[in-house]
Write a protein that holds these residues in place. Sequence first.
Motif, short mmCIF file in Angstrom:
data_model
loop_
_atom_site.label_atom_id
_atom_site.label_comp_id
_atom_site.label_asym_id
_atom_site.label_seq_id
_atom_site.Cartn_x
_atom_site.Cartn_y
_atom_site.Cartn_z
N PHE A 44 1.11 -1.16 -0.21
CA PHE A 44 0.04 -0.04 -0.23
C PHE A 44 0.83 1.31 -0.02
CE2 PHE A 44 -3.14 2.64 2.88
CZ PHE A 44 -3.98 3.08 1.89
N ILE A 66 -9.26 -3.55 4.09
CA ILE A 66 -8.50 -3.51 3.81
C ILE A 66 -7.87 -3.65 5.98
CG2 ILE A 66 -6.26 -1.26 4.41
CD1 ILE A 66 -6.62 -0.32 1.75
N GLY A 79 1.11 4.93 2.82
CA GLY A 79 0.32 4.47 3.29
C GLY A 79 0.65 3.83 4.85
#
Length: 198
Positions: A44, A66, A79
């Motif tokens: 990510f 997620i 991220g």
Amino acid sequence: MKVAVIKYNAGNVQSVLYALERLGTEAVLTDDLETIAKADKVIFPGQGEASTAMKYLKERNLDKLIPDLKQPFFGVCLGQQLLCEYSEENDTPCLGVFPVKVKRFIPENTFEYKVPHVGWNDIFDIKGPLLEGLEAQSFVYYVHSYYCELSDFTIAKTHYIHDFAALMNKDNFYSMQAHPEKSGLVGERILSNFLQLK
């Protein structure tokens, strides 16, 4: 091994894909929920702004997917920040994986410290499998104006104005504020360690 790199309208993704290629790993760039859910590893990455990125994630239900993922997951730069519960950047609620707040650097001395924090800096108080084979005071490359507070989930620190969380880990979720793909052999080792996690 199937590696998914999450597409969410954030910059710097291509250099992450190139770094994985150098390690002999071909990854798919995707925002498809099923592809991400079925991947062996998920990365990510990102550079950008928190509220815009969260909007993209919510529009595609990635904000729900997620936090429930069970495979090794690696958040990089933005991220890492989005995995926290809240960012001061445009007053943004984030994904809440780490019960940590993201704050803006406030320089005490503008002659000594500039914001954003850009360039090489060292990591210390390192621990855990993501940092295996690395020594304290290894240098990594940063570009950021916001930082994650220290917490029980911090697995490495960096000092800029004050100490902050350079890397974090909670269960299958790992994260790094610096850019491994721009951090030479140190960053390559961190990415390689991530790819070897079970």
